[in-house]
Design a protein around this motif. Structure first.
Motif, PDB file in Angstrom:
ATOM      1  N   HIS A 192      14.358  -3.968 -10.093  1.00  0.00           N
ATOM      2  CA  HIS A 192      12.950  -4.068 -10.477  1.00  0.00           C
ATOM      3  C   HIS A 192      13.225  -5.133 -11.717  1.00  0.00           C
ATOM      4  N   PRO A 193      12.649  -6.134 -12.265  1.00  0.00           N
ATOM      5  CA  PRO A 193      12.837  -7.025 -13.425  1.00  0.00           C
ATOM      6  C   PRO A 193      13.018  -6.312 -14.707  1.00  0.00           C
ATOM      7  N   TYR A 194      12.208  -5.295 -14.706  1.00  0.00           N
ATOM      8  CA  TYR A 194      12.485  -4.486 -16.078  1.00  0.00           C
ATOM      9  C   TYR A 194      13.591  -3.998 -16.160  1.00  0.00           C
ATOM     10  N   ASN A 195      14.050  -3.367 -15.030  1.00  0.00           N
ATOM     11  CA  ASN A 195      15.546  -2.523 -15.095  1.00  0.00           C
ATOM     12  C   ASN A 195      16.470  -3.560 -15.040  1.00  0.00           C
ATOM     13  N   LEU A 196      16.604  -4.753 -14.680  1.00  0.00           N
ATOM     14  CA  LEU A 196      17.674  -5.948 -14.721  1.00  0.00           C
ATOM     15  C   LEU A 196      17.585  -6.415 -16.267  1.00  0.00           C
ATOM     16  N   GLY A 197      16.454  -6.716 -16.584  1.00  0.00           N
ATOM     17  CA  GLY A 197      16.212  -7.046 -17.838  1.00  0.00           C
ATOM     18  C   GLY A 197      16.737  -6.025 -18.944  1.00  0.00           C
ATOM     19  N   GLN A 198      16.552  -4.826 -18.670  1.00  0.00           N
ATOM     20  CA  GLN A 198      17.385  -3.678 -19.757  1.00  0.00           C
ATOM     21  C   GLN A 198      18.554  -3.895 -19.552  1.00  0.00           C
ATOM     22  N   LEU A 199      19.040  -4.118 -18.426  1.00  0.00           N
ATOM     23  CA  LEU A 199      20.763  -4.001 -18.304  1.00  0.00           C
ATOM     24  C   LEU A 199      21.340  -5.296 -19.122  1.00  0.00           C
ATOM     25  N   LYS A 253      10.617 -10.524  -0.667  1.00  0.00           N
ATOM     26  CA  LYS A 253      11.289  -9.370  -1.204  1.00  0.00           C
ATOM     27  C   LYS A 253      10.747  -9.152  -2.654  1.00  0.00           C
ATOM     28  N   GLN A 254      10.633 -10.126  -3.490  1.00  0.00           N
ATOM     29  CA  GLN A 254      10.581  -9.501  -4.972  1.00  0.00           C
ATOM     30  C   GLN A 254       9.193  -9.165  -5.076  1.00  0.00           C
ATOM     31  N   LYS A 255       8.216  -9.639  -4.211  1.00  0.00           N
ATOM     32  CA  LYS A 255       6.806  -9.243  -4.580  1.00  0.00           C
ATOM     33  C   LYS A 255       6.920  -7.744  -4.215  1.00  0.00           C
ATOM     34  N   ILE A 256       7.513  -7.190  -3.204  1.00  0.00           N
ATOM     35  CA  ILE A 256       7.700  -5.814  -2.961  1.00  0.00           C
ATOM     36  C   ILE A 256       8.350  -5.061  -4.339  1.00  0.00           C
ATOM     37  N   ILE A 257       9.513  -5.643  -4.590  1.00  0.00           N
ATOM     38  CA  ILE A 257      10.304  -4.653  -5.333  1.00  0.00           C
ATOM     39  C   ILE A 257       9.492  -4.737  -6.831  1.00  0.00           C
ATOM     40  N   ASN A 258       8.685  -5.678  -6.958  1.00  0.00           N
ATOM     41  CA  ASN A 258       8.139  -5.851  -8.448  1.00  0.00           C
ATOM     42  C   ASN A 258       6.825  -4.765  -8.687  1.00  0.00           C
ATOM     43  N   VAL A 259       6.531  -4.372  -7.205  1.00  0.00           N
ATOM     44  CA  VAL A 259       5.489  -3.362  -7.323  1.00  0.00           C
ATOM     45  C   VAL A 259       5.846  -1.825  -7.668  1.00  0.00           C
ATOM     46  N   ILE A 260       7.196  -1.443  -7.199  1.00  0.00           N
ATOM     47  CA  ILE A 260       7.625  -0.145  -7.525  1.00  0.00           C
ATOM     48  C   ILE A 260       7.784   0.101  -9.043  1.00  0.00           C
ATOM     49  N   THR A 261       7.221   1.538  -9.177  1.00  0.00           N
ATOM     50  CA  THR A 261       7.485   1.481 -10.771  1.00  0.00           C
ATOM     51  C   THR A 261       8.760   1.693 -11.352  1.00  0.00           C
ATOM     52  N   PRO A 262       8.961   1.170 -12.482  1.00  0.00           N
ATOM     53  CA  PRO A 262      10.318   0.900 -12.897  1.00  0.00           C
ATOM     54  C   PRO A 262      11.186   2.534 -12.884  1.00  0.00           C
ATOM     55  N   ALA A 263      10.361   3.372 -13.449  1.00  0.00           N
ATOM     56  CA  ALA A 263      10.936   4.733 -13.442  1.00  0.00           C
ATOM     57  C   ALA A 263      11.441   5.297 -12.325  1.00  0.00           C
ATOM     58  N   LYS A 264      10.875   4.702 -11.071  1.00  0.00           N
ATOM     59  CA  LYS A 264      11.243   5.316  -9.563  1.00  0.00           C
ATOM     60  C   LYS A 264      12.035   4.199  -8.910  1.00  0.00           C
ATOM     61  N   ASP A 265      12.311   3.425  -9.604  1.00  0.00           N
ATOM     62  CA  ASP A 265      13.252   2.003  -9.008  1.00  0.00           C
ATOM     63  C   ASP A 265      14.809   2.462  -9.027  1.00  0.00           C
ATOM     64  N   ARG A 300       0.913  -1.115  -0.174  1.00  0.00           N
ATOM     65  CA  ARG A 300       0.156   0.099   0.039  1.00  0.00           C
ATOM     66  C   ARG A 300       0.854   1.397   0.102  1.00  0.00           C
ATOM     67  N   LEU A 301       1.708   1.291   0.822  1.00  0.00           N
ATOM     68  CA  LEU A 301       2.689   2.399   0.912  1.00  0.00           C
ATOM     69  C   LEU A 301       3.376   2.704  -0.450  1.00  0.00           C
ATOM     70  N   ILE A 302       3.975   1.548  -0.996  1.00  0.00           N
ATOM     71  CA  ILE A 302       4.605   1.671  -2.207  1.00  0.00           C
ATOM     72  C   ILE A 302       3.654   2.409  -3.290  1.00  0.00           C
ATOM     73  N   GLU A 303       2.481   1.736  -3.454  1.00  0.00           N
ATOM     74  CA  GLU A 303       1.544   2.328  -4.330  1.00  0.00           C
ATOM     75  C   GLU A 303       1.336   3.813  -4.282  1.00  0.00           C
ATOM     76  N   ARG A 304       1.248   4.084  -3.203  1.00  0.00           N
ATOM     77  CA  ARG A 304       1.100   5.619  -2.596  1.00  0.00           C
ATOM     78  C   ARG A 304       2.217   6.239  -3.202  1.00  0.00           C
ATOM     79  N   LEU A 305       3.485   5.809  -3.148  1.00  0.00           N
ATOM     80  CA  LEU A 305       4.862   6.529  -3.382  1.00  0.00           C
ATOM     81  C   LEU A 305       4.900   6.570  -4.849  1.00  0.00           C
ATOM     82  N   ASN A 306       4.433   5.505  -5.766  1.00  0.00           N
ATOM     83  CA  ASN A 306       4.670   5.588  -6.920  1.00  0.00           C
ATOM     84  C   ASN A 306       3.711   6.640  -7.690  1.00  0.00           C
ATOM     85  N   THR A 307       2.777   6.999  -6.985  1.00  0.00           N
ATOM     86  CA  THR A 307       1.774   8.112  -7.574  1.00  0.00           C
ATOM     87  C   THR A 307       2.233   9.476  -7.007  1.00  0.00           C
ATOM     88  N   ASP A 308       2.915   9.509  -6.023  1.00  0.00           N
ATOM     89  CA  ASP A 308       3.385  11.014  -5.344  1.00  0.00           C
ATOM     90  C   ASP A 308       4.431  11.643  -6.278  1.00  0.00           C
TER      91      ASP A 308
END
Ligand code: NAD
Length: 282
Positions: free
Chosen positions: A125-132, A108-120, A82-90
Motif C-alpha cells: 500500500h502507498p502508505y506502507n511504502l511511504g513509511q519505508l 492492480k494499484q486500485k485494488i492495493i490502495n483499498v486494503i486497510t494499511p494496517a492489514k496490508d 467489494r471483497l476487500i472492503e468486507r475483509l477490511n472490517t472482518d
C-alpha cells in the motif's frame, strides 16, 4: 567451489517459522486472538495456485487461521473491491494479501490502495511504502525483508558497504534499495535501461537481483567476497527452476555467499508474510 558459502534460506526460514509458531501461541493464550490471513486469488494461474496453497499451509502450520477467497478469471474490479472492503472490517482477518499478478483487465494499484494499511501484510500500500522511505517502517514488503534477513545472516553490520540492486519493481527492487539505504549502504539501483550492468555490479559488496531474466548475472558481475541474493524464479522447462544468477559460474568466485534457487529467497518470503501477519494481529 572455492570458499563458497551457500545461504540456506530453507533452514533459516524454518527457524523463523518455529519462532512465529511460539509467538502465535503466546498471543492466543494471552488475548484469545488467533491471527487470521486472508488470501485473494483471482483466476486459475497454476503458479499462483501453488503459491497460495503454500501460504495457506504455512499459516495453518504456525497456528494461524487462513481464509482463501477464489474469484473467477473474469471477476470485475468492483467484485474484488467489494471483497476487500468486507475483509477490511472482518475482525477475524488481520492480514490481507492479493496474489499477484492479477488478470490484465484489473488495475492492480486500485485494488492495493483499498486494503486497510494496517492489514496490508504484503507492504505494498502507498502508505506502507511511504513509511519505508521515511524510515518509519510499518509493514515491509515480504521479499525484500526476507532478503535483508539473509544478508544479515552473513554480515550483521552493513554500514559503508556498496550494494547494487538489479531490478526496480515496487514489489522487490525499490523497497530492497530503501532497506539497504536504512542499513547505511551506498546503493546503486540497476534496471533494464542501465547502460553497463557489469560496471553497476562489479564493485558491489552486496548484490540483490530481481529481474526475471534467467542467468543474467555471471562471474564477471560479481566481486570476490560478495554476498549474492538471487530473487529470480524462472521456470526453464516442466521441472527446472533457475534464478537470475548463473549459479555455477558465480560459484567460481572466492569467498562469496550466495542463495540457491530454489531454497533461498522463496521460503523467506513466506516466513516474512507470517511475521507481518503476526505483527498485524498483535
Ligand atoms: P518485474 O518484472 O516487476 O521487474 C523486473 C525488474 O527487472 C524491472 O525493474 C526491470 O527494469 C529489471 N530488468 C529486466 N531486465 C533487466 C536486465 N536485462 N538488466 C537489468 N534489469 C532488468 O519483476 P519482479 O516482480 O520484481 O520479480 C523479479 C523476479 O523475482 C521474477 O523472477 C519473480 O518471479 C521473482 N520473485 C521472486 C520472489 C520470491 O519469493 N523468491 C518474490 C517476488 C518475485
Amino acid at each position: 567451489m572455492p570458499d563458497i558459502r551457500i545461504i540456506d534460506g530453507r533452514a533459516i526460514a524454518s527457524g523463523l517459522r518455529d519462532d512465529i509458531t511460539k509467538k502465535t501461541r503466546i498471543l492466543m493464550d494471552e488475548t484469545g486472538r488467533v491471527p487470521g490471513l486472508a488470501v485473494v486469488l483471482v483466476g486459475k494461474s497454476p503458479a499462483s495456485q501453488i503459491y497460495v496453497a503454500a501460504k495457506r499451509k504455512a499459516a495453518s502450520d504456525t497456528g494461524m487461521n487462513s481464509y482463501v477467497h477464489l474469484l473467477s478469471e473474469d471477476a470485475s474490479e468492483a467484485d474484488i473491491l467489494r471483497l476487500i472492503e468486507r475483509l477490511n472490517t472482518d475482525q477475524n482477518v488481520h492480514g490481507i494479501l492479493v496474489q499477484l499478478p492479477l488478470p490484465a483487465h484489473i488495475n492492480k494499484q486500485k485494488i492495493i490502495n483499498v486494503i486497510t494499511p494496517a492489514k496490508d501484510v504484503d507492504g505494498l500500500h502507498p502508505y506502507n511504502l511511504g513509511q519505508l522511505v521515511l524510515r518509519q517502517n510499518t509493514a515491509v514488503p515480504c521479499t525484500p525483508k526476507g532478503c535483508l534477513y539473509l544478508i544479515k545472516s552473513i554480515r550483521h553490520d552493513l554500514t559503508g558497504l556498496k550494494a547494487t540492486v538489479v531490478g526496480a519493481s515496487a514489489l522487490v527492487g525499490r523497497p530492497m534499495a530503501q532497506l539497504l539505504i536504512q542499513e547505511n549502504c551506498t546503493v546503486t539501483q540497476a534496471h533494464s535501461k542501465t547502460a553497463d550492468l557489469v560496471d553497476a555490479c562489479k564493485d558491489a559488496d552486496i548484490l540483490v537481483i530481481a529481474t526475471g531474466v534467467p542467468n543474467l548475472i555471471t562471474a564477471q558481475h560479481v566481486k570476490d567476497g560478495a554476498i549474492v541474493i538471487d530473487v529470480g524464479i524462472n521456470r526453464i522447462d516442466e521441472c527446472r527452476l533457475v534464478g537470475d544468477v548463473d549459479f555455477q559460474d558465480v560459484t567460481s568466485k572466492r569467498n562469496c555467499a550466495i542463495t540457491p534457487v530454489p531454497g533461498g529467497v522463496g521460503p523467506m518470503t513466506i516466513a516474512m508474510l507470517l511475521e507481518n501477519t503476526l505483527e498485524a494481529a498483535t
